[in-house]
Design an enzyme around this catalytic site. Structure first.
Site, PDB file in Angstrom:
ATOM      1  N   LYS A 289      78.870   6.669  60.034  1.00 37.78           N
ATOM      2  CA  LYS A 289      79.171   6.299  58.651  1.00 37.78           C
ATOM      3  C   LYS A 289      79.937   4.976  58.575  1.00 37.78           C
ATOM      4  O   LYS A 289      79.886   4.281  57.554  1.00 37.78           O
ATOM      5  CB  LYS A 289      79.954   7.422  57.968  1.00 37.78           C
ATOM      6  CG  LYS A 289      79.157   8.695  57.723  1.00 37.78           C
ATOM      7  CD  LYS A 289      80.003   9.755  57.041  1.00 37.78           C
ATOM      8  CE  LYS A 289      79.183  10.973  56.624  1.00 37.78           C
ATOM      9  NZ  LYS A 289      78.739  11.790  57.761  1.00 37.78           N
TER      10      LYS A 289
ATOM     11  N   SER B   5      83.669  12.816  54.771  1.00 30.88           N
ATOM     12  CA  SER B   5      82.480  12.684  55.619  1.00 30.88           C
ATOM     13  C   SER B   5      81.259  13.291  54.927  1.00 30.88           C
ATOM     14  O   SER B   5      80.613  14.211  55.434  1.00 30.88           O
ATOM     15  CB  SER B   5      82.710  13.353  56.984  1.00 30.88           C
ATOM     16  OG  SER B   5      81.812  12.856  57.945  1.00 30.88           O
TER      17      SER B   5
ATOM     18  N   SER C 242      79.435  11.516  62.904  1.00 30.88           N
ATOM     19  CA  SER C 242      79.729  10.850  61.635  1.00 30.88           C
ATOM     20  C   SER C 242      80.462   9.527  61.785  1.00 30.88           C
ATOM     21  O   SER C 242      80.746   8.871  60.778  1.00 30.88           O
ATOM     22  CB  SER C 242      80.518  11.788  60.719  1.00 30.88           C
ATOM     23  OG  SER C 242      79.661  12.736  60.132  1.00 30.88           O
TER      24      SER C 242
ATOM     25  N   LYS D 219      87.930   7.499  61.182  1.00 31.51           N
ATOM     26  CA  LYS D 219      86.768   8.311  60.838  1.00 31.51           C
ATOM     27  C   LYS D 219      86.512   9.322  61.928  1.00 31.51           C
ATOM     28  O   LYS D 219      86.422   8.978  63.109  1.00 31.51           O
ATOM     29  CB  LYS D 219      85.532   7.413  60.661  1.00 31.51           C
ATOM     30  CG  LYS D 219      84.285   8.161  60.232  1.00 31.51           C
ATOM     31  CD  LYS D 219      84.408   8.620  58.795  1.00 31.51           C
ATOM     32  CE  LYS D 219      83.428   9.765  58.505  1.00 31.51           C
ATOM     33  NZ  LYS D 219      83.840  11.048  59.082  1.00 31.51           N
TER      34      LYS D 219
END
Length: 498
Positions: A79, A333, A76, A439
């Site tokens: 992202k 997420s 992720s 993140k």
């Protein structure tokens, strides 16, 4: 010197430069590098790969890097790329717009035809965004809008047009055994509650009784088959689980739950997002006193051409602006928002497809100075196992965003260590808590953490920490990532006594 030796010498020199040219690093930075080397060389990672970049935002110096140009599964952390491209191409004030049309004549309070919703990819019609406990809350204002326009009866049906997104509803490289779960829910141009419904399981009063299973919303297009039973009240048992047969609407609920136990709530992905949207809006309208006489179509879809020139626009629903939507994407997420954004990037180029969206991503990365061979991306969320990104790419994205016009919007959308999102439980009680904005990322065999942290000297740092091919427990990988971020939060350019 032979040509081969000259090549070898050049390679070694380049390697030293890529590692930060230790001869030119200060003692404090060399000490930091040695400490990080030791952490990444732990026996648990003998067969693993670490991709790392630590760079100062204040002066651009790369303090540490490891395998920075190699390709890794970003999970992720991808992202970050999608969010950056969306801000760059769509802008922070971009809003999704969903037209709601009447197909057929009006006779007083009656629409003699269908209510048609033209999907444009809005992923924000969800409980996560609206908050509260009402899973249908995001659509309640739609019923208010129709009542305000005097509509009390719809003789036809609620018809969804999801043709705006031409690609399959599942991402390339998604794992089939993930499909029952909310993080792998399908993505459509009409998307309600992230294509996820809820199962509430309540135990009986005595051992042996069947558990009661409630579907929320009740009109969700799923068929439930429950065999879950009640365990004795003093057993402290909760083995409730569910499964959905791939590409079907059949959900089985199994296991045991102790009498007196609080009800258990589970999220389940719905296979047809358009049909789900139609069912949810139909339920909202009926509960608001608007009669819907037509039955839902078997497939839950209506072609774009079926709307026809005679359809009149009743209202156009607008989402939150992108600046306010990004925290709902990055902090938890949320995969479906990433997929909707990627396709919407494509729509800005003419076609709301994955390929067109990736062309927009390429333009953004090129503007950041990222070469094409440093990444291979196939989705917008990082859920695919076909994604590969060099740590350098993520560092370029983080640095470029921090120095661009959307720096604050981007950074504030990230999870904050020890505070919220997927970082709420990490780095509590450390100098990184409330400081690091980062993140997370997690798919099988890959664990990622990238973001920003401010050192003890007030210096802003970018860090990228990608782990691939590890066999150690995830908590061990997390511990090393957390150690690095905490170490950076406590970092001083001048060592004690100097």
């Amino acid at each position: 010197m032979t040509r081969a030796l000259r090549v070898l010498a050049a390679t070694l020199v380049a390697g030293c430069a890529a590692r930060g040219s230790p001869l030119h690093l200060t003692p404090a930075v060399r000490h930091l590098g040695a400490e990080l080397d030791s952490a990444f060389a732990a026996p648990e990672f003998d067969r693993a790969m670490w991709g790392v970049v630590v760079q100062s935002l204040d002066n651009g110096e790369v303090l540490y890097q490891r395998n920075a140009a190699k390709l890794f599964k970003p999970a992720s952390n991808l992202k970050l790329v999608t969010a950056a491209a969306a801000l760059a191409s769509l802008g922070p004030d971009f809003r999704f717009r969903t037209p709601v049309l009447a197909r057929g004549p009006r006779h007083g309070d009656t629409l003699a035809g269908d209510l048609v919703v033209i999907g444009r990819g809005d992923p924000s019609l969800s409980l996560r965004v609206t908050g509260g406990a009402d899973i249908l809350g995001a659509l309640r204002p739609w019923a208010d809008s129709l009542r305000a326009r005097g509509i009390r009866v719809i003789e036809g049906r609620v018809a969804g047009d999801a043709s705006w997104f031409p690609d399959p509803v599942l991402g390339s490289g998604w794992m089939w055994d993930d499909l029952p779960y909310v993080y792998a829910a399908p993505v459509g141009a009409l998307q309600f509650n992230e294509a996820a419904a809820a199962l509430e399981v309540t135990p009986g009063r005595t051992a042996g009784e069947p558990c009661r299973v409630t579907l929320l919303p009740s009109g969700a297009p799923l068929r439930l088959f429950a065999t879950a039973t009640t365990a004795p009240p003093d057993s402290a048992v909760n083995t409730i689980a569910f499964d959905r047969a791939p590409f079907t609407d059949s959900v089985t609920i199994t296991g045991r739950l102790s009498a007196g136990h609080a009800r258990v709530r589970l999220g389940v992905a719905v296979p047809d997002p358009t049909r789900y949207f139609e069912a949810a809006l139909s339920q909202v309208l009926r509960e608001a006193g608007i009669t819907v006489l037509g039955a839902s179509a078997p497939t839950g879809t209506a072609g774009a051409g079926a709307v026809g020139a005679a359809a009149d626009t009743l209202f156009v629903w607008q989402s939150l602006p992108l600046r306010d939507l990004l925290p709902f994407f990055l902090k938890p997420s949320q995969n479906q928002i990433g997929e909707a954004l990627l396709r919407t990037l494509g729509a800005a180029r003419g076609v709301a497809s994955v390929d067109s969206g990736l062309a927009s991503v390429r333009e953004t990365l090129e503007s950041f100075g990222v070469p094409d061979d440093a990444w291979r991306i196939v989705d917008g969320s990082g859920a695919s196992h076909y994604n590969y990104v060099a740590p350098d790419v993520l560092a370029h994205v983080l640095v470029s965003m921090a120095r661009g016009p959307n720096a604050e919007v981007f950074a504030q959308a990230l999870p904050v260590a020890g505070v919220d999102g997927t970082m709420a439980g990490r780095l509590r009680g450390t100098a990184a808590a409330g400081n690091a904005h980062a993140k997370t990322g997690d798919v099988a065999g890959a664990r990622a953490l990238s973001g920003y942290v401010t050192t003890a000297d007030g210096e802003r740092m970018v860090f990228v920490l990608l782990a691939n091919h590890f066999t150690a427990p995830r908590r061990v990988v997390d511990a090393v990532q957390d150690h690095v971020v905490e170490r950076l939060a406590n970092f001083h350019r001048r060592e004690a006594g100097r």
